[in-house]
Design a protein around this motif. Structure first.
Motif, PDB file in Angstrom:
ATOM      1  N   PRO A 186       0.782  -1.243   0.000  1.00  0.00           N
ATOM      2  CA  PRO A 186       0.000   0.000   0.000  1.00  0.00           C
ATOM      3  C   PRO A 186       0.812   1.292   0.000  1.00  0.00           C
ATOM      4  N   VAL A 187       1.860   1.367   0.784  1.00  0.00           N
ATOM      5  CA  VAL A 187       2.613   2.616   0.900  1.00  0.00           C
ATOM      6  C   VAL A 187       3.274   2.997  -0.416  1.00  0.00           C
ATOM      7  N   LYS A 188       3.642   2.012  -1.199  1.00  0.00           N
ATOM      8  CA  LYS A 188       4.342   2.293  -2.461  1.00  0.00           C
ATOM      9  C   LYS A 188       3.439   2.998  -3.470  1.00  0.00           C
ATOM     10  N   THR A 253      -2.644   8.766   2.309  1.00  0.00           N
ATOM     11  CA  THR A 253      -3.921   8.291   2.834  1.00  0.00           C
ATOM     12  C   THR A 253      -3.674   6.983   3.574  1.00  0.00           C
ATOM     13  N   PRO A 254      -4.368   6.741   4.674  1.00  0.00           N
ATOM     14  CA  PRO A 254      -4.180   5.476   5.390  1.00  0.00           C
ATOM     15  C   PRO A 254      -4.521   4.291   4.487  1.00  0.00           C
ATOM     16  N   PRO A 255      -3.808   3.190   4.630  1.00  0.00           N
ATOM     17  CA  PRO A 255      -4.195   1.975   3.902  1.00  0.00           C
ATOM     18  C   PRO A 255      -5.662   1.656   4.164  1.00  0.00           C
ATOM     19  N   SER A 256      -6.370   1.209   3.154  1.00  0.00           N
ATOM     20  CA  SER A 256      -7.831   1.090   3.227  1.00  0.00           C
ATOM     21  C   SER A 256      -8.313   0.215   4.374  1.00  0.00           C
ATOM     22  N   LEU A 257      -7.596  -0.854   4.702  1.00  0.00           N
ATOM     23  CA  LEU A 257      -8.078  -1.727   5.758  1.00  0.00           C
ATOM     24  C   LEU A 257      -7.941  -1.111   7.149  1.00  0.00           C
ATOM     25  N   TRP A 297      -0.997   1.832  12.844  1.00  0.00           N
ATOM     26  CA  TRP A 297      -0.177   1.435  11.702  1.00  0.00           C
ATOM     27  C   TRP A 297       1.003   2.390  11.606  1.00  0.00           C
ATOM     28  N   ASN A 298       2.144   1.855  11.169  1.00  0.00           N
ATOM     29  CA  ASN A 298       3.386   2.627  11.083  1.00  0.00           C
ATOM     30  C   ASN A 298       4.008   2.373   9.716  1.00  0.00           C
ATOM     31  N   ALA A 299       4.025   3.423   8.883  1.00  0.00           N
ATOM     32  CA  ALA A 299       4.502   3.291   7.505  1.00  0.00           C
ATOM     33  C   ALA A 299       5.880   3.912   7.359  1.00  0.00           C
ATOM     34  N   PHE A 385      -5.825   4.125  15.687  1.00  0.00           N
ATOM     35  CA  PHE A 385      -7.227   4.004  15.303  1.00  0.00           C
ATOM     36  C   PHE A 385      -7.883   2.891  16.119  1.00  0.00           C
ATOM     37  N   VAL A 386      -9.217   2.828  16.037  1.00  0.00           N
ATOM     38  CA  VAL A 386      -9.981   1.824  16.787  1.00  0.00           C
ATOM     39  C   VAL A 386     -10.825   1.013  15.806  1.00  0.00           C
TER      40      VAL A 386
END
Length: 485
Positions: A186-188, A253-257, A297-299, A385-386
């Motif tokens: 996702p980050v790529k 943008t945060p990964p969709s999941l 999450w940590n990108a 996030f929760v």
């Protein structure tokens, strides 16, 4: 006047595999560990410190902490032994942080030279103290030099954090919400991944002030520090206001999941949740859990990070938690923890470890202990996030541990749990009802959240003892993790 970016050597994005330090150089003052004193004819700390020799080294440093810069310089000029103690860089760091000598400054490689505004080339030669033996003075230097590669490689298959290309939301909620994993895809796809480098941000935001632990520095100044420091625990830039003072929040943008986030119902009242992270090799965070029982999450945008993680019900070795869980004590630097406890930690059932590389994102489930250290200069974004899976645990935390709740504006939010429940009743009443039912089930007859280990103890009548590390079976959050790998 701080140098311009053109005066600084460039940092280029490159592939790295580990923190590579093969040998331990001699201490700059030639100080040696205390054990060497047993075969030495004399020790300068005993013969050249006057009445200070009657005190333990730790107490000497504590007393010197009451002196200002002039006092340290004056006392350090009286003898070789006191010269060595008064050059202890943590003393000068404390001075700098508590009362910076100038509003603008140039970083000169150490806290002492920076406080005195004297580049090392302008200082007289250091006085060698080869007959001074002190663990207190030697240990920080040693820990700043040790190679971490022997600790961050040769990870056994059972310990490896799973690596996946990507996941959809259904797969995440069904199988993966309770175990750490790394996504490689996702980050790529972020435009920022291709545009951001440490160098580019140092250029674009050179005069913008960011928070690095206890200091607020222009990014240009932090860049000087990042390139040239010898701290045992380097300053870690961890800024929660970066989206307010830069355009960076619009560039990813945060990964969709990870977009399902029930704390979003707080609106403007929600606690802190986004951070920009930047630091040199060896910088990082010692063991902790994420605030308010949130997940994260940590990108990694540039560099590499090593992670070692434990489920909620397994306290990592070397970490001490107060009875009410409001205070966590880990009286060790990251490097010293590796030296003293990493071998034991790797033998504990349930531990997970792995390396998150540039363009990858790591997931931290609610309640998991984690330590993270940069293996190279690294740039990352993280958000808390929760998700649905951990809503009961978040409700339990807000209700039962109000002393540990953090990140809210205390003037506006007096009762985070009450506000959260009210907002959930308005927006998601059915989901709240199910979460409260699940929380009641998790609490059991004793009214506290329990895991599989607690159930096993209850069945066998065995009390918790000092060997819980080695026999813990993993809590609810880590159930099924042996099958996942």
């Amino acid at each position: 006047m701080s140098p311009s970016r053109d005066d600084l050597p460039p940092l280029k994005r490159r592939k790295t595999t580990s923190l590579e330090v093969s040998t331990i150089e001699p201490h700059p003052l030639r100080i040696k560990p205390l054990g060497n004193a047993f075969i030495a004819s004399s020790n300068l700390r005993d013969t050249s410190t006057g009445n200070f020799a009657l005190l333990p080294d730790e107490l000497i440093i504590l007393l010197l902490g009451y002196l200002g810069a002039e006092g340290l310089l004056a006392l350090g000029g009286t003898s070789k032994g006191l010269y060595a103690f008064c050059r202890y860089d943590e003393l000068w760091k404390d001075l700098f942080v508590s009362s910076p000598p100038r509003p603008t400054f140039t970083w000169h490689g150490t806290w002492r030279t920076t406080y005195l505004n004297r580049p090392p080339t302008s200082l007289p030669p250091q006085i060698s103290c080869p007959n001074l033996y002190s663990d207190v003075l030697y240990r920080p230097f040693y820990c700043s030099q040790i190679s971490l590669s022997k600790y961050t490689t040769s990870i056994t298959p059972n310990n490896l954090i799973p690596r996946l290309t990507d996941l959809n939301t259904d797969e995440f909620n069904k199988n993966w919400a309770s175990t750490p994993f790394i996504l490689t895809s996702p980050v790529k796809s972020w435009p920022s991944y291709h545009n951001w480098t440490i160098d580019s941000l140092l250029h674009k935001y050179s005069t913008t002030t960011f928070r690095a632990e206890a200091v607020d520095w222009p990014l240009q100044t932090y860049g000087q520090y990042l390139r040239n420091n010898s701290d045992e625990s380097p300053l870690y830039l961890f800024d929660k206001h970066f989206t307010e003072k830069t355009s960076m929040g619009e560039e990813y943008t945060p990964p969709s999941l990870f977009t399902e986030d029930f704390f979003s119902i707080f609106g403007k009242d929600r606690p802190d949740r986004k951070w920009l992270i930047l630091g040199p090799a060896r910088s990082g965070s010692s063991f902790h859990k994420d605030p308010n029982a949130t997940s994260a999450w940590n990108a990694v945008v540039e560099g590499e990070k090593y992670w070692i993680m434990f489920p909620n019900n397994i306290t990592p070795p070397g970490v001490f938690v107060s009875e009410d869980q409001s205070e966590v004590t880990s009286p060790l630097s990251i490097a010293e923890w590796f030296e003293g406890f990493h071998k034991e930690a790797r033998r504990i059932k349930g531990v997970k470890e792995g390396i998150c590389r540039s363009g990858e994102v790591l997931y931290v489930p609610s309640g998991w202990w984690h330590l993270v250290v940069n293996l190279s200069p690294a740039l990352a974004i993280t958000e808390n996030f929760v998700p649905m899976k951990h809503l009961p645990r978040v409700l339990s935390f807000l209700r039962d541990q109000p002393q540990s709740v953090s990140g809210f504006d205390c003037e506006k939010v007096k009762d985070p749990y009450g506000l959260f429940v009210r907002r959930m009743e308005e927006e998601y009443p059915e989901i709240l009802e199910e979460a409260l039912k699940e929380l009641k089930r998790m609490e059991g007859p004793k009214g506290k959240v329990s895991g599989k280990w607690d159930e096993l103890v209850e069945q066998t009548g065995t009390s918790r003892g000092g060997f819980a590390f080695n026999f813990a079976a993993g809590g609810d959050e880590s159930s099924g993790e042996d099958e996942i790998i």
